[in-house]
Design a protein around this motif. Sequence first.
Motif, PDB file in Angstrom:
ATOM      1  N   LYS A 362       0.831  -1.204   0.000  1.00  0.00           N
ATOM      2  CA  LYS A 362       0.000   0.000   0.000  1.00  0.00           C
ATOM      3  C   LYS A 362       0.871   1.263   0.000  1.00  0.00           C
ATOM      4  O   LYS A 362       1.815   1.383   0.771  1.00  0.00           O
ATOM      5  CB  LYS A 362      -0.917   0.011   1.225  1.00  0.00           C
ATOM      6  N   GLY A 363       0.550   2.183  -0.911  1.00  0.00           N
ATOM      7  CA  GLY A 363       1.286   3.431  -1.015  1.00  0.00           C
ATOM      8  C   GLY A 363       2.465   3.390  -1.971  1.00  0.00           C
ATOM      9  O   GLY A 363       3.080   4.416  -2.234  1.00  0.00           O
ATOM     10  N   LEU A 364       2.764   2.194  -2.518  1.00  0.00           N
ATOM     11  CA  LEU A 364       3.908   2.047  -3.421  1.00  0.00           C
ATOM     12  C   LEU A 364       3.418   1.890  -4.860  1.00  0.00           C
ATOM     13  O   LEU A 364       2.234   1.702  -5.120  1.00  0.00           O
ATOM     14  CB  LEU A 364       4.755   0.846  -3.002  1.00  0.00           C
ATOM     15  N   GLU A 365       4.355   1.962  -5.810  1.00  0.00           N
ATOM     16  CA  GLU A 365       3.999   1.791  -7.223  1.00  0.00           C
ATOM     17  C   GLU A 365       5.185   1.204  -7.977  1.00  0.00           C
ATOM     18  O   GLU A 365       6.347   1.429  -7.618  1.00  0.00           O
ATOM     19  CB  GLU A 365       3.596   3.122  -7.845  1.00  0.00           C
ATOM     20  N   TYR A 366       4.871   0.432  -9.025  1.00  0.00           N
ATOM     21  CA  TYR A 366       5.901  -0.245  -9.814  1.00  0.00           C
ATOM     22  C   TYR A 366       5.459  -0.283 -11.279  1.00  0.00           C
ATOM     23  O   TYR A 366       4.262  -0.438 -11.554  1.00  0.00           O
ATOM     24  CB  TYR A 366       6.107  -1.684  -9.319  1.00  0.00           C
ATOM     25  N   PRO A 367       6.399  -0.200 -12.220  1.00  0.00           N
ATOM     26  CA  PRO A 367       6.032  -0.334 -13.638  1.00  0.00           C
ATOM     27  C   PRO A 367       5.366  -1.667 -13.953  1.00  0.00           C
ATOM     28  O   PRO A 367       4.430  -1.733 -14.745  1.00  0.00           O
ATOM     29  CB  PRO A 367       7.376  -0.194 -14.360  1.00  0.00           C
ATOM     30  N   ALA A 368       5.844  -2.751 -13.326  1.00  0.00           N
ATOM     31  CA  ALA A 368       5.283  -4.083 -13.582  1.00  0.00           C
ATOM     32  C   ALA A 368       4.965  -4.767 -12.263  1.00  0.00           C
ATOM     33  O   ALA A 368       5.802  -4.794 -11.355  1.00  0.00           O
ATOM     34  CB  ALA A 368       6.265  -4.931 -14.389  1.00  0.00           C
ATOM     35  N   VAL A 369       3.765  -5.333 -12.162  1.00  0.00           N
ATOM     36  CA  VAL A 369       3.329  -6.015 -10.945  1.00  0.00           C
ATOM     37  C   VAL A 369       2.806  -7.398 -11.308  1.00  0.00           C
ATOM     38  O   VAL A 369       2.039  -7.552 -12.257  1.00  0.00           O
ATOM     39  CB  VAL A 369       2.235  -5.214 -10.216  1.00  0.00           C
ATOM     40  N   ILE A 370       3.240  -8.393 -10.539  1.00  0.00           N
ATOM     41  CA  ILE A 370       2.719  -9.753 -10.656  1.00  0.00           C
ATOM     42  C   ILE A 370       1.994 -10.066  -9.351  1.00  0.00           C
ATOM     43  O   ILE A 370       2.604 -10.030  -8.281  1.00  0.00           O
ATOM     44  CB  ILE A 370       3.842 -10.779 -10.894  1.00  0.00           C
ATOM     45  N   ILE A 371       0.707 -10.351  -9.436  1.00  0.00           N
ATOM     46  CA  ILE A 371      -0.070 -10.725  -8.252  1.00  0.00           C
ATOM     47  C   ILE A 371      -0.266 -12.232  -8.285  1.00  0.00           C
ATOM     48  O   ILE A 371      -0.945 -12.749  -9.177  1.00  0.00           O
ATOM     49  CB  ILE A 371      -1.428 -10.005  -8.222  1.00  0.00           C
ATOM     50  N   ALA A 372       0.330 -12.927  -7.337  1.00  0.00           N
ATOM     51  CA  ALA A 372       0.303 -14.388  -7.329  1.00  0.00           C
ATOM     52  C   ALA A 372      -0.633 -14.898  -6.233  1.00  0.00           C
ATOM     53  O   ALA A 372      -0.872 -14.236  -5.228  1.00  0.00           O
ATOM     54  CB  ALA A 372       1.712 -14.940  -7.111  1.00  0.00           C
ATOM     55  N   GLY A 373      -1.162 -16.097  -6.461  1.00  0.00           N
ATOM     56  CA  GLY A 373      -1.932 -16.766  -5.418  1.00  0.00           C
ATOM     57  C   GLY A 373      -3.375 -16.332  -5.285  1.00  0.00           C
ATOM     58  O   GLY A 373      -3.927 -16.343  -4.186  1.00  0.00           O
ATOM     59  N   ILE A 374      -4.026 -15.964  -6.393  1.00  0.00           N
ATOM     60  CA  ILE A 374      -5.452 -15.622  -6.317  1.00  0.00           C
ATOM     61  C   ILE A 374      -6.237 -16.930  -6.381  1.00  0.00           C
ATOM     62  O   ILE A 374      -6.917 -17.241  -7.361  1.00  0.00           O
ATOM     63  CB  ILE A 374      -5.854 -14.638  -7.439  1.00  0.00           C
ATOM     64  N   ASN A 375      -6.085 -17.695  -5.311  1.00  0.00           N
ATOM     65  CA  ASN A 375      -6.602 -19.055  -5.248  1.00  0.00           C
ATOM     66  C   ASN A 375      -7.753 -19.172  -4.253  1.00  0.00           C
ATOM     67  O   ASN A 375      -7.951 -18.307  -3.398  1.00  0.00           O
ATOM     68  CB  ASN A 375      -5.480 -20.017  -4.839  1.00  0.00           C
ATOM     69  N   GLN A 376      -8.493 -20.265  -4.369  1.00  0.00           N
ATOM     70  CA  GLN A 376      -9.570 -20.542  -3.430  1.00  0.00           C
ATOM     71  C   GLN A 376      -9.013 -20.631  -2.016  1.00  0.00           C
ATOM     72  O   GLN A 376      -7.917 -21.132  -1.789  1.00  0.00           O
ATOM     73  CB  GLN A 376     -10.277 -21.846  -3.798  1.00  0.00           C
ATOM     74  N   ARG A 377      -9.787 -20.114  -1.059  1.00  0.00           N
ATOM     75  CA  ARG A 377      -9.477 -20.070   0.369  1.00  0.00           C
ATOM     76  C   ARG A 377      -8.437 -19.013   0.707  1.00  0.00           C
ATOM     77  O   ARG A 377      -8.273 -18.659   1.875  1.00  0.00           O
ATOM     78  CB  ARG A 377      -9.011 -21.442   0.902  1.00  0.00           C
ATOM     79  N   SER A 378      -7.729 -18.505  -0.291  1.00  0.00           N
ATOM     80  CA  SER A 378      -6.710 -17.494  -0.032  1.00  0.00           C
ATOM     81  C   SER A 378      -7.185 -16.100  -0.408  1.00  0.00           C
ATOM     82  O   SER A 378      -7.052 -15.150   0.362  1.00  0.00           O
ATOM     83  CB  SER A 378      -5.422 -17.845  -0.795  1.00  0.00           C
ATOM     84  N   MET A 379      -7.716 -15.952  -1.630  1.00  0.00           N
ATOM     85  CA  MET A 379      -8.159 -14.637  -2.093  1.00  0.00           C
ATOM     86  C   MET A 379      -9.439 -14.780  -2.895  1.00  0.00           C
ATOM     87  O   MET A 379      -9.370 -15.171  -4.059  1.00  0.00           O
ATOM     88  CB  MET A 379      -7.052 -13.980  -2.932  1.00  0.00           C
ATOM     89  N   PRO A 380     -10.628 -14.570  -2.291  1.00  0.00           N
ATOM     90  CA  PRO A 380     -10.779 -14.029  -0.939  1.00  0.00           C
ATOM     91  C   PRO A 380     -10.508 -15.074   0.133  1.00  0.00           C
ATOM     92  O   PRO A 380     -10.549 -16.277  -0.128  1.00  0.00           O
ATOM     93  CB  PRO A 380     -12.243 -13.599  -0.910  1.00  0.00           C
ATOM     94  N   ASN A 381     -10.241 -14.582   1.333  1.00  0.00           N
ATOM     95  CA  ASN A 381      -9.882 -15.450   2.445  1.00  0.00           C
ATOM     96  C   ASN A 381     -11.125 -16.139   2.998  1.00  0.00           C
ATOM     97  O   ASN A 381     -12.027 -15.489   3.519  1.00  0.00           O
ATOM     98  CB  ASN A 381      -9.202 -14.631   3.541  1.00  0.00           C
ATOM     99  N   THR A 382     -11.182 -17.459   2.851  1.00  0.00           N
ATOM    100  CA  THR A 382     -12.303 -18.233   3.411  1.00  0.00           C
ATOM    101  C   THR A 382     -11.801 -19.261   4.412  1.00  0.00           C
ATOM    102  O   THR A 382     -12.520 -20.205   4.753  1.00  0.00           O
ATOM    103  CB  THR A 382     -13.074 -18.952   2.283  1.00  0.00           C
ATOM    104  N   ASN A 383     -10.555 -19.111   4.871  1.00  0.00           N
ATOM    105  CA  ASN A 383     -10.018 -20.035   5.860  1.00  0.00           C
ATOM    106  C   ASN A 383     -10.755 -19.872   7.183  1.00  0.00           C
ATOM    107  O   ASN A 383     -11.265 -18.798   7.514  1.00  0.00           O
ATOM    108  CB  ASN A 383      -8.520 -19.789   6.072  1.00  0.00           C
TER     109      ASN A 383
END
Length: 479
Positions: A362-383
């Motif tokens: 939060k508050g940072l910026e980058y030319p290229a971003v890779i968002i990893a792990g948009i998986n079930q139980r993780s994102m969104p968090n259902t644990n």
Amino acid sequence: SDRRSREMHTVDYMMVDEFQDTNELQLKICLLLLNKPNLCVVGDWKQGIYGFRFVSIENITQFEDRVDLFITELNRDDKRIPFKMVGVKCIEFTENYRSSSLILEKVFRSLELKGSEKDVIENANVVLLNAKKDELYGDNTSFDMIQTDSLNDEIDIVIKKIKQYISDPKYVVFDKDGNKKKMSFGDIAVLCRNGKLCRQILDRCSEQHIPAFFQGDLEIMSTREGKLVLAWLRYVNNSKDKRGMMAILSDRGYSLSQIETILGEKGTGAMPDEFNRQRFRLLNKRRRPNDLLTTIFAFYGLDNDITQSIITVLSSAYSNSLMTLSDLIRLIEEDIKNGTKYNVDQALDAEAVTIQTMHKSKGLEYPAVIIAGINQRSMPNTNSDKEVLRYSDAYGIRCTKEYRSTIVDDTEYDSVLNSWRYNVLKGIKNPDYSEDRRLMFVATSRAKQYLTVTSYNPSRFFKDLGTANDNIDFDEFEM
């Protein structure tokens, strides 16, 4: 005297930044510090991602109503607030000077992602932004979604995408003067929901000789480094501690049958010479924890951000108290059991890939971003809930666990289980994924030109973020 005291501790004008990260009490304090109704707050409810710290985005979304309510509450038995807040003016910012319009489309789509079929989206007023950098970026922007078959494949694809960003000449970025330049490792960030996946990607970067550093909170005692320290402290504290000895042998590659031969009932019970010699060295340093821990890690050739954090935490705990080795062992065991996190910040390198949690970005910026792990139980968090106590406006403070004693074959067994009472109450209310949406908004909006999202077990967030044309075949990439 009271009037003079108030004048000394109050102000006529106040400005509060990042107002979405404040709570009810902090807003009340702001009102108490003001002599006149001159309060300017700056914030973005869409970036309110710290609900676990009990912050309240309603301070922004319901600002005028809350101010009126709190002034009434604070003045109920005494005149604490000498004014009324009238004529509140809202100034909306409508221009974005960071991301391309392609990226912004995905950023705002994040606010519409559903965590489940029953999920109800109740966003406050959403002001769409104009991408002021489109003229500079031109066609030098892209959005990719990549689905793999396993976690290992997903980590591999993250590495491959980093390499593609660096090697493919079509991925150009712009310096502060607006001049094109080749992308470097320092232009790339990898964001994950949790520190565990961050660490796995960091380890794979190290294997592939990609310069990278991790920045964020991590369960350092649950890492290999932490478990090695725990094993050696047990072994040093007690030469017959089989748990410590087994962990040491297992990490060294000994099979279960070999460990049984060494430590089993028919075994010698004695550790191999290299471990006996190491234990003797550590015994002589047991009153100097910094030296002891450094010697443990040196035995394995380990010297990284995790080892430094562990040394700092344990040495500090030891030096600031009357702790013994047994106490340090219990401290590590409790941290592993409770999932205790510590901040890990390796020395920043401008020419290295940044790997961090979404919250840390939060508050940072980058030319290229890779968002990893948009998986079930993780994102969104259902644990399931890990905290023993939970609070909700709907059902108050509740205990999520319960103690149970069971008798089997005249033997009594004690256990701690999830509370069925809490689960019934929790089921009354549909899960709220609004903060997960805002976290996704924050993560995607870190990207200036290039954004890649990966998953091996796609959640609804992943499926609904992109379209069929966004998908890229895993086989397209070569290491």
